[in-house]
Design an enzyme around this catalytic site. Structure first.
Site, short mmCIF file in Angstrom:
data_model
loop_
_atom_site.label_atom_id
_atom_site.label_comp_id
_atom_site.label_asym_id
_atom_site.label_seq_id
_atom_site.Cartn_x
_atom_site.Cartn_y
_atom_site.Cartn_z
N HIS A 205 34.88 16.86 12.74
CA HIS A 205 35.19 18.07 13.50
C HIS A 205 36.60 17.99 14.05
CE1 HIS A 205 34.63 21.45 16.22
NE2 HIS A 205 33.59 21.75 15.47
N ASP B 74 26.33 21.37 11.58
CA ASP B 74 25.82 21.74 10.26
C ASP B 74 25.00 20.66 9.57
OD1 ASP B 74 27.05 24.31 10.25
OD2 ASP B 74 28.97 23.31 9.95
C1 LIG Z 1 35.63 19.76 9.72
C2 LIG Z 1 36.85 19.13 9.05
C3 LIG Z 1 37.51 20.18 8.15
C4 LIG Z 1 37.80 18.71 10.14
O1 LIG Z 1 38.91 18.26 9.52
P1 LIG Z 1 40.23 17.77 10.23
O2 LIG Z 1 40.25 18.00 11.68
O3 LIG Z 1 41.33 18.34 9.45
O4 LIG Z 1 40.08 16.22 10.04
P2 LIG Z 1 40.80 15.37 8.95
O5 LIG Z 1 40.58 15.96 7.59
O6 LIG Z 1 42.22 15.22 9.40
O7 LIG Z 1 40.02 14.02 9.09
C5 LIG Z 1 40.62 12.78 9.34
C6 LIG Z 1 40.22 11.81 8.24
O8 LIG Z 1 38.80 11.71 8.17
C7 LIG Z 1 38.33 12.06 6.88
N1 LIG Z 1 37.16 12.91 7.03
C8 LIG Z 1 37.00 13.92 7.89
N2 LIG Z 1 35.81 14.49 7.72
C9 LIG Z 1 35.20 13.82 6.73
C10 LIG Z 1 33.97 13.97 6.08
N3 LIG Z 1 33.13 14.92 6.44
N4 LIG Z 1 33.67 13.12 5.08
C11 LIG Z 1 34.53 12.16 4.70
N5 LIG Z 1 35.73 11.98 5.26
C12 LIG Z 1 36.06 12.81 6.28
C13 LIG Z 1 39.47 12.87 6.27
O9 LIG Z 1 39.45 12.81 4.85
C14 LIG Z 1 40.68 12.23 6.87
O10 LIG Z 1 40.94 11.05 6.17
P3 LIG Z 1 42.43 10.69 5.73
O11 LIG Z 1 43.21 10.65 7.00
O12 LIG Z 1 42.28 9.39 5.02
O13 LIG Z 1 42.84 11.82 4.83
C15 LIG Z 1 36.44 17.90 8.20
O14 LIG Z 1 35.88 16.93 9.03
C16 LIG Z 1 35.50 18.28 7.08
O15 LIG Z 1 35.93 18.73 6.03
N6 LIG Z 1 34.16 18.08 7.27
C17 LIG Z 1 33.20 18.44 6.26
C18 LIG Z 1 32.88 19.93 6.34
C19 LIG Z 1 32.10 20.31 7.57
O16 LIG Z 1 31.12 19.67 7.91
N7 LIG Z 1 32.53 21.38 8.21
C20 LIG Z 1 31.87 21.92 9.36
C21 LIG Z 1 32.67 21.71 10.59
S1 LIG Z 1 31.74 22.27 12.01
#
Ligand SMILES: CC(C)(COP(=O)(O)OP(=O)(O)OC[C@H]1O[C@@H](n2cnc3c(N)ncnc32)[C@H](O)[C@@H]1OP(=O)(O)O)[C@@H](O)C(=O)NCCC(=O)NCCS
Length: 381
Positions: free
Chosen positions: A263, A317
Protein backbone atom coordinates in the site's frame (compact mmCIF):
# COMPACT_ATOMS: atom_id res chain seq x y z
CA UNK A 1 17.00 22.65 -21.65
CA UNK A 2 15.07 21.60 -18.49
CA UNK A 3 17.09 21.73 -15.32
CA UNK A 4 17.82 18.22 -14.02
CA UNK A 5 17.34 19.53 -10.45
CA UNK A 6 13.58 19.99 -10.86
CA UNK A 7 11.98 17.29 -8.67
CA UNK A 8 9.47 15.06 -10.41
CA UNK A 9 6.87 13.60 -8.02
CA UNK A 10 6.36 10.24 -9.72
CA UNK A 11 3.05 8.80 -8.61
CA UNK A 12 2.44 12.09 -6.75
CA UNK A 13 3.72 10.36 -3.63
CA UNK A 14 3.39 12.49 -0.45
CA UNK A 15 1.78 15.38 -2.37
CA UNK A 16 -1.23 16.98 -0.67
CA UNK A 17 -3.79 18.30 -3.18
CA UNK A 18 -6.26 19.79 -0.71
CA UNK A 19 -7.17 20.16 2.95
CA UNK A 20 -9.92 17.78 3.95
CA UNK A 21 -12.20 16.87 6.87
CA UNK A 22 -13.38 13.57 5.42
CA UNK A 23 -10.86 10.87 6.21
CA UNK A 24 -7.66 10.32 8.15
CA UNK A 25 -5.35 7.35 7.63
CA UNK A 26 -2.62 6.70 10.19
CA UNK A 27 -0.53 4.40 8.05
CA UNK A 28 2.06 3.78 10.77
CA UNK A 29 -0.43 2.87 13.49
CA UNK A 30 -2.95 1.02 11.32
CA UNK A 31 -5.81 3.37 12.02
CA UNK A 32 -8.56 4.71 9.76
CA UNK A 33 -11.06 7.43 10.63
CA UNK A 34 -14.09 8.69 8.72
CA UNK A 35 -14.97 12.26 9.76
CA UNK A 36 -13.09 11.62 13.01
CA UNK A 37 -14.79 8.30 13.85
CA UNK A 38 -12.66 5.18 14.16
CA UNK A 39 -13.57 2.62 11.51
CA UNK A 40 -13.65 -0.08 14.24
CA UNK A 41 -16.49 1.78 16.00
CA UNK A 42 -18.37 2.43 12.77
CA UNK A 43 -18.26 -1.25 11.88
CA UNK A 44 -19.44 -2.20 15.39
CA UNK A 45 -22.19 0.35 15.90
CA UNK A 46 -23.21 1.91 12.59
CA UNK A 47 -24.69 0.96 9.22
CA UNK A 48 -23.68 1.71 5.65
CA UNK A 49 -26.53 4.21 5.23
CA UNK A 50 -25.58 6.05 8.40
CA UNK A 51 -21.88 6.09 7.41
CA UNK A 52 -22.87 7.42 3.98
CA UNK A 53 -24.76 10.25 5.64
CA UNK A 54 -21.77 10.93 7.89
CA UNK A 55 -19.37 11.12 4.94
CA UNK A 56 -21.63 13.26 2.76
CA UNK A 57 -23.01 15.66 5.37
CA UNK A 58 -20.10 15.73 7.83
CA UNK A 59 -22.02 14.60 10.92
CA UNK A 60 -23.91 11.59 12.22
CA UNK A 61 -27.63 11.95 11.43
CA UNK A 62 -30.39 12.13 14.03
CA UNK A 63 -33.25 9.63 13.67
CA UNK A 64 -35.35 11.88 11.42
CA UNK A 65 -32.41 12.75 9.15
CA UNK A 66 -31.43 9.09 8.83
CA UNK A 67 -34.99 8.02 8.01
CA UNK A 68 -35.28 10.65 5.28
CA UNK A 69 -31.86 9.79 3.88
CA UNK A 70 -32.63 6.06 3.83
CA UNK A 71 -35.95 6.73 2.14
CA UNK A 72 -34.35 8.78 -0.63
CA UNK A 73 -31.73 6.06 -1.23
CA UNK A 74 -34.42 3.39 -1.37
CA UNK A 75 -36.56 5.52 -3.71
CA UNK A 76 -33.58 5.36 -6.07
CA UNK A 77 -33.58 1.55 -6.28
CA UNK A 78 -35.99 1.69 -9.21
CA UNK A 79 -34.17 2.34 -12.47
CA UNK A 80 -35.40 4.35 -15.40
CA UNK A 81 -36.77 1.75 -17.91
CA UNK A 82 -34.28 3.08 -20.47
CA UNK A 83 -31.41 1.93 -18.23
CA UNK A 84 -32.89 -1.58 -18.11
CA UNK A 85 -33.11 -1.53 -21.91
CA UNK A 86 -29.43 -0.60 -22.03
CA UNK A 87 -28.57 -3.48 -19.65
CA UNK A 88 -30.30 -5.86 -22.04
CA UNK A 89 -28.17 -4.88 -25.02
CA UNK A 90 -24.77 -5.32 -23.36
CA UNK A 91 -22.80 -8.40 -24.33
CA UNK A 92 -23.31 -10.99 -21.60
CA UNK A 93 -19.55 -11.24 -21.02
CA UNK A 94 -19.05 -7.48 -20.53
CA UNK A 95 -16.98 -6.87 -17.43
CA UNK A 96 -19.42 -5.44 -14.84
CA UNK A 97 -17.05 -2.51 -14.14
CA UNK A 98 -17.26 -1.50 -17.81
CA UNK A 99 -21.00 -1.84 -17.67
CA UNK A 100 -21.23 0.20 -14.48
CA UNK A 101 -19.03 2.95 -15.91
CA UNK A 102 -21.29 3.21 -18.95
CA UNK A 103 -24.53 3.09 -16.94
CA UNK A 104 -23.50 5.83 -14.50
CA UNK A 105 -22.54 7.94 -17.46
CA UNK A 106 -25.92 7.16 -19.05
CA UNK A 107 -27.80 8.28 -15.90
CA UNK A 108 -26.70 11.84 -16.70
CA UNK A 109 -28.95 11.86 -19.77
CA UNK A 110 -32.05 11.60 -17.54
CA UNK A 111 -31.08 14.55 -15.37
CA UNK A 112 -33.98 16.99 -15.41
CA UNK A 113 -31.87 20.10 -14.72
CA UNK A 114 -28.23 19.47 -15.72
CA UNK A 115 -27.35 23.16 -15.37
CA UNK A 116 -28.31 23.20 -11.69
CA UNK A 117 -25.00 22.80 -9.86
CA UNK A 118 -26.32 23.67 -6.40
CA UNK A 119 -25.12 21.58 -3.45
CA UNK A 120 -28.65 20.35 -2.84
CA UNK A 121 -29.08 19.15 -6.42
CA UNK A 122 -25.69 17.45 -6.47
CA UNK A 123 -26.47 15.64 -3.22
CA UNK A 124 -29.73 14.41 -4.71
CA UNK A 125 -27.80 13.16 -7.77
CA UNK A 126 -25.34 11.35 -5.49
CA UNK A 127 -28.18 9.66 -3.60
CA UNK A 128 -29.72 8.57 -6.90
CA UNK A 129 -26.40 7.08 -8.03
CA UNK A 130 -25.80 5.30 -4.68
CA UNK A 131 -29.27 3.73 -4.80
CA UNK A 132 -29.01 2.78 -8.49
CA UNK A 133 -25.73 0.83 -8.42
CA UNK A 134 -26.99 -2.36 -6.69
CA UNK A 135 -30.02 -2.48 -9.01
CA UNK A 136 -27.87 -1.99 -12.12
CA UNK A 137 -25.57 -4.83 -11.05
CA UNK A 138 -28.26 -7.17 -9.73
CA UNK A 139 -30.38 -6.66 -12.86
CA UNK A 140 -27.46 -7.23 -15.22
CA UNK A 141 -26.49 -10.41 -13.39
CA UNK A 142 -29.96 -11.83 -13.83
CA UNK A 143 -30.12 -10.78 -17.49
CA UNK A 144 -26.78 -12.41 -18.27
CA UNK A 145 -27.89 -15.62 -16.56
CA UNK A 146 -31.04 -15.62 -18.70
CA UNK A 147 -33.28 -14.84 -15.72
CA UNK A 148 -36.01 -12.26 -15.36
CA UNK A 149 -34.91 -9.14 -13.41
CA UNK A 150 -36.45 -8.77 -9.97
CA UNK A 151 -38.50 -5.76 -8.90
CA UNK A 152 -36.59 -3.59 -6.40
CA UNK A 153 -37.68 -3.88 -2.79
CA UNK A 154 -37.50 -0.55 -0.92
CA UNK A 155 -38.10 -2.31 2.41
CA UNK A 156 -34.50 -3.54 2.36
CA UNK A 157 -31.37 -1.62 3.19
CA UNK A 158 -28.82 -1.23 0.40
CA UNK A 159 -26.64 -4.21 1.39
CA UNK A 160 -29.61 -6.59 1.70
CA UNK A 161 -31.12 -5.21 -1.47
CA UNK A 162 -28.05 -6.05 -3.53
CA UNK A 163 -27.97 -9.65 -2.24
CA UNK A 164 -31.73 -9.91 -2.74
CA UNK A 165 -31.45 -8.91 -6.41
CA UNK A 166 -28.61 -11.35 -7.00
CA UNK A 167 -30.19 -14.29 -5.20
CA UNK A 168 -33.88 -13.74 -5.86
CA UNK A 169 -34.62 -14.01 -2.13
CA UNK A 170 -33.91 -11.95 0.95
CA UNK A 171 -30.55 -12.74 2.53
CA UNK A 172 -30.28 -14.03 6.08
CA UNK A 173 -29.49 -11.38 8.68
CA UNK A 174 -25.91 -12.58 9.04
CA UNK A 175 -25.12 -12.26 5.31
CA UNK A 176 -26.82 -8.87 5.18
CA UNK A 177 -24.73 -7.68 8.14
CA UNK A 178 -21.47 -8.90 6.54
CA UNK A 179 -22.35 -7.17 3.28
CA UNK A 180 -23.16 -3.98 5.16
CA UNK A 181 -19.83 -4.17 7.02
CA UNK A 182 -17.95 -4.64 3.74
CA UNK A 183 -19.64 -1.55 2.30
CA UNK A 184 -18.69 0.51 5.38
CA UNK A 185 -15.09 -0.64 5.01
CA UNK A 186 -14.96 0.33 1.34
CA UNK A 187 -16.83 3.63 1.64
CA UNK A 188 -13.88 5.98 1.87
CA UNK A 189 -10.09 6.10 1.83
CA UNK A 190 -8.75 9.62 1.45
CA UNK A 191 -6.97 10.74 -1.77
CA UNK A 192 -6.40 7.35 -3.42
CA UNK A 193 -6.07 7.02 -7.21
CA UNK A 194 -9.79 6.83 -8.01
CA UNK A 195 -10.74 9.64 -5.62
CA UNK A 196 -8.04 11.72 -7.22
CA UNK A 197 -9.41 10.89 -10.69
CA UNK A 198 -12.87 12.04 -9.55
CA UNK A 199 -11.34 15.18 -8.10
CA UNK A 200 -9.39 16.00 -11.27
CA UNK A 201 -12.57 15.76 -13.34
CA UNK A 202 -14.55 17.74 -10.76
CA UNK A 203 -11.86 20.44 -10.69
CA UNK A 204 -12.68 21.34 -14.30
CA UNK A 205 -16.24 22.08 -13.07
CA UNK A 206 -17.47 19.10 -15.00
CA UNK A 207 -20.52 17.34 -13.54
CA UNK A 208 -20.87 14.68 -10.84
CA UNK A 209 -21.69 11.86 -13.30
CA UNK A 210 -18.49 12.52 -15.28
CA UNK A 211 -16.47 12.74 -12.08
CA UNK A 212 -17.78 9.42 -10.75
CA UNK A 213 -17.33 7.80 -14.14
CA UNK A 214 -13.64 8.80 -13.97
CA UNK A 215 -13.46 7.15 -10.55
CA UNK A 216 -14.97 3.88 -11.79
CA UNK A 217 -12.51 3.67 -14.68
CA UNK A 218 -9.62 4.23 -12.28
CA UNK A 219 -10.80 1.86 -9.55
CA UNK A 220 -11.02 -0.95 -12.10
CA UNK A 221 -7.23 -1.30 -12.40
CA UNK A 222 -5.58 -4.29 -10.66
CA UNK A 223 -3.19 -1.99 -8.78
CA UNK A 224 -6.27 -0.42 -7.16
CA UNK A 225 -9.77 -1.88 -6.64
CA UNK A 226 -9.28 -4.64 -9.21
CA UNK A 227 -6.91 -6.35 -6.77
CA UNK A 228 -9.74 -8.03 -4.82
CA UNK A 229 -10.83 -10.00 -7.88
CA UNK A 230 -7.23 -10.88 -8.74
CA UNK A 231 -6.42 -12.02 -5.18
CA UNK A 232 -9.36 -14.42 -5.12
CA UNK A 233 -8.49 -15.76 -8.58
CA UNK A 234 -4.96 -16.37 -7.28
CA UNK A 235 -6.29 -18.49 -4.35
CA UNK A 236 -8.45 -20.49 -6.77
CA UNK A 237 -5.59 -20.96 -9.22
CA UNK A 238 -3.24 -22.17 -6.46
CA UNK A 239 -5.87 -24.75 -5.55
CA UNK A 240 -4.13 -26.48 -2.61
CA UNK A 241 -1.81 -25.58 0.27
CA UNK A 242 1.14 -27.59 -1.08
CA UNK A 243 1.10 -25.48 -4.27
CA UNK A 244 1.39 -22.14 -2.46
CA UNK A 245 5.19 -22.07 -2.23
CA UNK A 246 5.94 -23.10 -5.83
CA UNK A 247 3.28 -20.67 -7.07
CA UNK A 248 4.84 -17.78 -5.16
CA UNK A 249 8.39 -18.80 -6.13
CA UNK A 250 7.41 -18.54 -9.78
CA UNK A 251 5.55 -15.27 -9.25
CA UNK A 252 8.54 -13.67 -7.53
CA UNK A 253 11.00 -15.00 -10.14
CA UNK A 254 8.86 -13.37 -12.82
CA UNK A 255 8.90 -10.12 -10.78
CA UNK A 256 5.11 -10.06 -10.52
CA UNK A 257 3.23 -8.53 -7.59
CA UNK A 258 1.07 -10.42 -5.12
CA UNK A 259 -2.39 -8.98 -5.38
CA UNK A 260 -3.83 -7.77 -2.07
CA UNK A 261 -0.39 -6.90 -0.68
CA UNK A 262 1.29 -3.52 -0.33
CA UNK A 263 0.00 0.00 0.00
CA UNK A 264 1.17 3.52 -0.74
CA UNK A 265 0.09 4.80 2.71
CA UNK A 266 0.03 1.80 5.08
CA UNK A 267 3.48 0.76 6.16
CA UNK A 268 1.82 -1.54 8.65
CA UNK A 269 -1.32 -3.72 8.54
CA UNK A 270 -4.36 -2.21 6.84
CA UNK A 271 -7.04 -1.98 9.60
CA UNK A 272 -9.72 -3.07 7.11
CA UNK A 273 -7.73 -6.23 6.38
CA UNK A 274 -7.95 -7.33 10.04
CA UNK A 275 -11.74 -7.01 10.11
CA UNK A 276 -12.22 -8.77 6.78
CA UNK A 277 -9.81 -11.57 7.70
CA UNK A 278 -11.82 -12.30 10.86
CA UNK A 279 -15.05 -12.35 8.86
CA UNK A 280 -13.53 -14.61 6.18
CA UNK A 281 -12.32 -16.97 8.91
CA UNK A 282 -15.78 -17.17 10.54
CA UNK A 283 -17.48 -17.62 7.16
CA UNK A 284 -15.12 -20.41 6.14
CA UNK A 285 -16.07 -22.25 9.36
CA UNK A 286 -19.79 -21.55 9.02
CA UNK A 287 -19.80 -22.74 5.41
CA UNK A 288 -17.53 -25.69 6.06
CA UNK A 289 -15.26 -24.43 3.30
CA UNK A 290 -11.82 -24.25 4.91
CA UNK A 291 -9.68 -24.86 1.85
CA UNK A 292 -9.64 -21.40 0.29
CA UNK A 293 -9.19 -19.65 3.64
CA UNK A 294 -6.27 -21.94 4.47
CA UNK A 295 -4.68 -21.24 1.07
CA UNK A 296 -5.09 -17.50 1.73
CA UNK A 297 -3.51 -17.89 5.19
CA UNK A 298 -0.57 -19.76 3.72
CA UNK A 299 -0.08 -17.18 0.96
CA UNK A 300 -0.17 -14.45 3.61
CA UNK A 301 2.39 -16.25 5.79
CA UNK A 302 4.75 -16.93 2.86
CA UNK A 303 4.51 -13.43 1.37
CA UNK A 304 5.04 -11.81 4.77
CA UNK A 305 8.22 -13.85 5.18
CA UNK A 306 9.46 -12.37 1.90
CA UNK A 307 8.11 -8.82 2.11
CA UNK A 308 7.59 -7.86 5.76
CA UNK A 309 11.12 -6.49 5.97
CA UNK A 310 10.08 -3.97 3.28
CA UNK A 311 6.98 -2.99 5.33
CA UNK A 312 4.68 -4.63 2.83
CA UNK A 313 1.56 -6.10 4.43
CA UNK A 314 -1.78 -7.41 3.23
CA UNK A 315 -4.32 -4.71 2.32
CA UNK A 316 -8.12 -4.52 2.20
CA UNK A 317 -8.25 -6.54 -1.03
CA UNK A 318 -6.52 -9.63 0.30
CA UNK A 319 -9.50 -11.06 2.23
CA UNK A 320 -12.40 -8.98 0.85
CA UNK A 321 -12.61 -11.20 -2.24
CA UNK A 322 -12.91 -14.26 -0.04
CA UNK A 323 -15.75 -12.64 1.92
CA UNK A 324 -17.56 -11.74 -1.32
CA UNK A 325 -16.96 -15.27 -2.62
CA UNK A 326 -18.53 -16.76 0.51
CA UNK A 327 -21.48 -14.41 -0.01
CA UNK A 328 -21.90 -16.03 -3.44
CA UNK A 329 -21.22 -12.78 -5.25
CA UNK A 330 -19.90 -13.47 -8.79
CA UNK A 331 -16.12 -12.95 -8.90
CA UNK A 332 -16.27 -10.38 -11.69
CA UNK A 333 -18.56 -8.28 -9.44
CA UNK A 334 -16.01 -7.84 -6.65
CA UNK A 335 -14.65 -4.51 -7.81
CA UNK A 336 -18.20 -3.31 -8.39
CA UNK A 337 -18.97 -4.07 -4.75
CA UNK A 338 -15.97 -1.93 -3.87
CA UNK A 339 -17.49 0.79 -6.09
CA UNK A 340 -20.88 0.43 -4.39
CA UNK A 341 -19.26 1.57 -1.15
CA UNK A 342 -16.60 3.92 -2.51
CA UNK A 343 -19.03 6.01 -4.56
CA UNK A 344 -19.93 7.65 -1.25
CA UNK A 345 -16.36 8.70 -0.47
CA UNK A 346 -15.81 9.91 -4.03
CA UNK A 347 -18.92 12.06 -3.83
CA UNK A 348 -17.94 13.51 -0.44
CA UNK A 349 -14.55 14.50 -1.88
CA UNK A 350 -16.01 15.97 -5.08
CA UNK A 351 -18.42 18.10 -3.05
CA UNK A 352 -15.71 19.16 -0.61
CA UNK A 353 -13.40 20.08 -3.49
CA UNK A 354 -16.05 22.22 -5.14
CA UNK A 355 -16.29 24.28 -1.93
CA UNK A 356 -12.79 25.59 -2.67
CA UNK A 357 -12.23 24.62 -6.28
CA UNK A 358 -9.00 25.06 -8.16
CA UNK A 359 -8.33 23.49 -11.54
CA UNK A 360 -5.89 20.60 -11.13
CA UNK A 361 -3.18 21.05 -13.70
CA UNK A 362 0.23 19.62 -12.84
CA UNK A 363 3.22 19.72 -15.18
CA UNK A 364 5.36 17.21 -17.05
CA UNK A 365 9.11 17.78 -17.16
CA UNK A 366 9.91 17.82 -20.89
CA UNK A 367 12.88 15.65 -21.86
CA UNK A 368 12.34 15.54 -25.62
CA UNK A 369 13.95 17.41 -28.49
CA UNK A 370 13.05 20.85 -29.82
CA UNK A 371 13.17 22.74 -33.13
CA UNK A 372 13.31 19.60 -35.28
CA UNK A 373 13.12 20.30 -39.05
CA UNK A 374 9.76 19.17 -40.50
CA UNK A 375 10.20 16.63 -43.33
CA UNK A 376 7.43 16.06 -45.89
CA UNK A 377 6.10 12.48 -45.72
CA UNK A 378 7.71 11.45 -49.02
CA UNK A 379 11.16 12.18 -47.61
CA UNK A 380 10.72 10.10 -44.43
CA UNK A 381 12.23 6.62 -44.18
C1 LIG B 1 -0.49 -0.94 -4.03
C2 LIG B 1 0.85 -0.76 -4.73
C3 LIG B 1 0.59 -0.29 -6.17
C4 LIG B 1 1.62 0.30 -3.98
O1 LIG B 1 2.75 0.52 -4.69
P1 LIG B 1 3.86 1.59 -4.34
O2 LIG B 1 3.49 2.49 -3.24
O3 LIG B 1 4.21 2.20 -5.62
O4 LIG B 1 4.97 0.65 -3.77
P2 LIG B 1 6.22 0.16 -4.55
O5 LIG B 1 5.82 -0.45 -5.86
O6 LIG B 1 7.17 1.32 -4.61
O7 LIG B 1 6.74 -0.94 -3.57
C5 LIG B 1 8.04 -0.98 -3.04
C6 LIG B 1 8.69 -2.31 -3.38
O8 LIG B 1 7.88 -3.39 -2.90
C7 LIG B 1 7.50 -4.24 -3.97
N1 LIG B 1 6.09 -4.58 -3.80
C8 LIG B 1 5.09 -3.74 -3.47
N2 LIG B 1 3.93 -4.39 -3.44
C9 LIG B 1 4.20 -5.67 -3.77
C10 LIG B 1 3.41 -6.80 -3.94
N3 LIG B 1 2.09 -6.75 -3.77
N4 LIG B 1 4.00 -7.96 -4.30
C11 LIG B 1 5.33 -8.02 -4.49
N5 LIG B 1 6.15 -6.96 -4.37
C12 LIG B 1 5.58 -5.79 -4.00
C13 LIG B 1 7.67 -3.39 -5.22
O9 LIG B 1 7.90 -4.20 -6.36
C14 LIG B 1 8.84 -2.54 -4.86
O10 LIG B 1 10.00 -3.29 -5.02
P3 LIG B 1 11.28 -2.66 -5.75
O11 LIG B 1 11.63 -1.45 -4.95
O12 LIG B 1 12.28 -3.77 -5.71
O13 LIG B 1 10.80 -2.33 -7.13
C15 LIG B 1 1.65 -2.08 -4.76
O14 LIG B 1 1.92 -2.48 -3.45
C16 LIG B 1 0.93 -3.17 -5.53
O15 LIG B 1 1.00 -3.22 -6.75
N6 LIG B 1 0.21 -4.08 -4.82
C17 LIG B 1 -0.53 -5.13 -5.47
C18 LIG B 1 -1.88 -4.60 -5.95
C19 LIG B 1 -2.83 -4.30 -4.82
O16 LIG B 1 -3.01 -5.10 -3.93
N7 LIG B 1 -3.47 -3.15 -4.91
C20 LIG B 1 -4.46 -2.73 -3.96
C21 LIG B 1 -3.97 -1.61 -3.13
S1 LIG B 1 -5.18 -1.23 -1.87
Amino acid sequence: MSSPQIPVHKGLEDIYVKESKICYIDGERSKLFYRGYDIDDLVKYSTFEEVSYLLLYGKLPNRKELNEFQKSIRDSYTLNPEVIKLLEIFRRDTHPMDLLRTCISYLSTFDDSPKDQSLEKNLSRVIKIIGSIPTILGTFDRIRRGKKPIEPNPKLNLASHFLYLLRGKEPKERDAKIMDTALILHAEHEMNASTFACTVTASTKSDIYSSITSGIGTLKGPLHGGANEEALRMFLEIGSIDKVKPYLDELFVKGKKVMGFGHRIYKNYDPRYRILKEIAKEMSKERGNHKLFEIALKVEEEVLKRLEKYNIYPNVDFYSGLVFYFLNIPIDFFTCVFTMGRVVGWSAHIIEYWMDNRLIRPKALYKGELNLPYKPIEQRE
